[in-house]
Write a protein that holds these residues in place. Structure first.
Motif, PDB file in Angstrom:
ATOM      1  N   VAL A   1     -32.194 -35.559  -9.274  1.00 30.31           N
ATOM      2  CA  VAL A   1     -33.327 -36.191  -8.592  1.00 30.31           C
ATOM      3  C   VAL A   1     -32.824 -37.152  -7.517  1.00 30.31           C
ATOM      4  CG1 VAL A   1     -35.271 -37.790  -8.909  1.00 30.31           C
ATOM      5  CG2 VAL A   1     -34.848 -36.005 -10.594  1.00 30.31           C
ATOM      6  N   LEU A   2     -31.831 -37.948  -7.870  1.00 27.72           N
ATOM      7  CA  LEU A   2     -31.263 -38.909  -6.932  1.00 27.72           C
ATOM      8  C   LEU A   2     -30.584 -38.210  -5.755  1.00 27.72           C
ATOM      9  CD1 LEU A   2     -29.759 -41.389  -9.529  1.00 27.72           C
ATOM     10  CD2 LEU A   2     -31.610 -41.909  -7.927  1.00 27.72           C
ATOM     11  N   TYR A   3     -29.864 -37.140  -6.051  1.00 30.47           N
ATOM     12  CA  TYR A   3     -29.204 -36.412  -4.968  1.00 30.47           C
ATOM     13  C   TYR A   3     -30.243 -35.845  -3.995  1.00 30.47           C
ATOM     14  CZ  TYR A   3     -26.720 -33.004  -2.240  1.00 30.47           C
ATOM     15  OH  TYR A   3     -26.232 -32.294  -1.167  1.00 30.47           O
ATOM     16  N   ASN A   4     -31.276 -35.224  -4.521  1.00 32.71           N
ATOM     17  CA  ASN A   4     -32.317 -34.638  -3.671  1.00 32.71           C
ATOM     18  C   ASN A   4     -32.977 -35.694  -2.797  1.00 32.71           C
ATOM     19  OD1 ASN A   4     -31.876 -32.064  -4.648  1.00 32.71           O
ATOM     20  ND2 ASN A   4     -33.454 -32.203  -6.214  1.00 32.71           N
ATOM     21  N   TYR A   5     -33.268 -36.836  -3.377  1.00 34.88           N
ATOM     22  CA  TYR A   5     -33.877 -37.922  -2.613  1.00 34.88           C
ATOM     23  C   TYR A   5     -32.901 -38.468  -1.572  1.00 34.88           C
ATOM     24  CZ  TYR A   5     -35.815 -42.517  -1.543  1.00 34.88           C
ATOM     25  OH  TYR A   5     -36.282 -43.633  -0.899  1.00 34.88           O
ATOM     26  N   GLY A   6     -31.678 -38.723  -1.993  1.00 34.15           N
ATOM     27  CA  GLY A   6     -30.666 -39.272  -1.081  1.00 34.15           C
ATOM     28  C   GLY A   6     -30.376 -38.356   0.086  1.00 34.15           C
ATOM     29  N   TYR A   7     -30.330 -37.066  -0.179  1.00 33.01           N
ATOM     30  CA  TYR A   7     -30.043 -36.112   0.892  1.00 33.01           C
ATOM     31  C   TYR A   7     -31.166 -36.085   1.928  1.00 33.01           C
ATOM     32  CZ  TYR A   7     -28.917 -31.924   3.475  1.00 33.01           C
ATOM     33  OH  TYR A   7     -28.635 -31.056   4.498  1.00 33.01           O
ATOM     34  N   LYS A   8     -32.382 -36.269   1.498  1.00 32.14           N
ATOM     35  CA  LYS A   8     -33.504 -36.290   2.434  1.00 32.14           C
ATOM     36  C   LYS A   8     -33.387 -37.450   3.412  1.00 32.14           C
ATOM     37  CE  LYS A   8     -36.831 -33.918  -0.549  1.00 32.14           C
ATOM     38  NZ  LYS A   8     -35.844 -33.367  -1.468  1.00 32.14           N
TER      39      LYS A   8
ATOM     40  N   LEU B   1     -45.255 -40.643   0.865  1.00 27.84           N
ATOM     41  CA  LEU B   1     -46.035 -39.601   0.174  1.00 27.84           C
ATOM     42  C   LEU B   1     -45.188 -38.900  -0.873  1.00 27.84           C
ATOM     43  CD1 LEU B   1     -48.132 -37.806   2.958  1.00 27.84           C
ATOM     44  CD2 LEU B   1     -48.971 -39.318   1.155  1.00 27.84           C
ATOM     45  N   PHE B   2     -43.948 -38.612  -0.517  1.00 31.27           N
ATOM     46  CA  PHE B   2     -43.035 -37.940  -1.438  1.00 31.27           C
ATOM     47  C   PHE B   2     -42.824 -38.783  -2.701  1.00 31.27           C
ATOM     48  CE2 PHE B   2     -38.932 -36.608  -3.090  1.00 31.27           C
ATOM     49  CZ  PHE B   2     -39.026 -35.235  -3.023  1.00 31.27           C
ATOM     50  N   LEU B   3     -42.560 -40.070  -2.501  1.00 31.56           N
ATOM     51  CA  LEU B   3     -42.322 -40.958  -3.645  1.00 31.56           C
ATOM     52  C   LEU B   3     -43.577 -41.110  -4.503  1.00 31.56           C
ATOM     53  CD1 LEU B   3     -40.198 -43.734  -1.898  1.00 31.56           C
ATOM     54  CD2 LEU B   3     -39.380 -42.034  -3.549  1.00 31.56           C
TER      55      LEU B   3
END
Length: 198
Positions: free
Chosen positions: A37-44, A146-148
């Motif tokens: 989850v953190l990787y996906n968010y961080g990469y964005k 919105l994503f968060l």
């Protein structure tokens, strides 16, 4: 593995407190549950795989090494997302990719895709595609908020904490995003909330 599974039903506060007391099982559980989850968010935010991986590794190493000085939390996801975002923004600023280190409106690359399993039950395929196109046209800050809110199910207070803005600003950013979508798409608020909260 058995020790890690004992945390499946535990609250975030229990897991975090055990981790602060030195539990390796709690630490492993947090990594297993949140790393992707953190990787996906961080990469964005970073839009750089290596930088995201480095920041994620640094985050878990840092909390392990400094756990005796860390504060209590009732939301591990919020705590880790906020720390990861702060580190990524700091490193991007160091690379001169953002001129103003206090600017919270960093890039946020997210592509919403057509997923018939949930969109078809709400609106037609044509309107689904139009919705997704409009979502992808929103400013980075609005997309991130919105994503968060609707994909990570965070509270307005948590969104504000992660993005480094006031809670009232988090409300405004999300309201503006939804208002912009409503104006351009002529969908009612109930429909938007139903769609985004899936």
């Amino acid at each position: 593995m058995e020790e890690i599974r004992m945390y499946d039903q535990a609250t975030d506060a229990q897991i975090w407190d055990d981790f602060l007391r030195g539990s390796k099982a709690a630490y492993s559980f947090m990594y297993e549950k949140y790393a992707r989850v953190l990787y996906n968010y961080g990469y964005k935010i970073a839009q750089d795989r290596q930088l995201t991986e480095d920041c994620l590794q640094d985050l878990f190493l840092n909390i392990l090494e400094t756990r005796e000085r860390l504060s209590h939390t009732d939301s591990i996801k919020f705590y880790l997302m906020r720390a990861l975002r702060r580190d990524i923004v700091r490193k991007l600023n160091a690379q001169h990719r953002f001129a103003d280190t206090t600017e919270p409106d960093v890039g946020f690359m997210v592509e919403f895709h057509y997923e018939p399993t949930w969109l078809d039950s709400q609106i037609s395929k044509e309107r689904s595609e139009a919705l997704l196109q409009e979502l992808n046209q929103l400013p980075a800050r609005q997309k991130e908020a919105l994503f968060l809110k609707f994909f990570d199910n965070l509270s307005y207070e948590e969104i504000a904490g992660i993005m480094g803005i006031e809670t009232t600003s988090a409300y405004k950013v999300i309201y503006k995003a939804i208002a912009s979508l409503q104006k351009r798409m002529l969908l009612d608020l109930f429909c938007w909330v139903a769609i985004l909260s899936r």
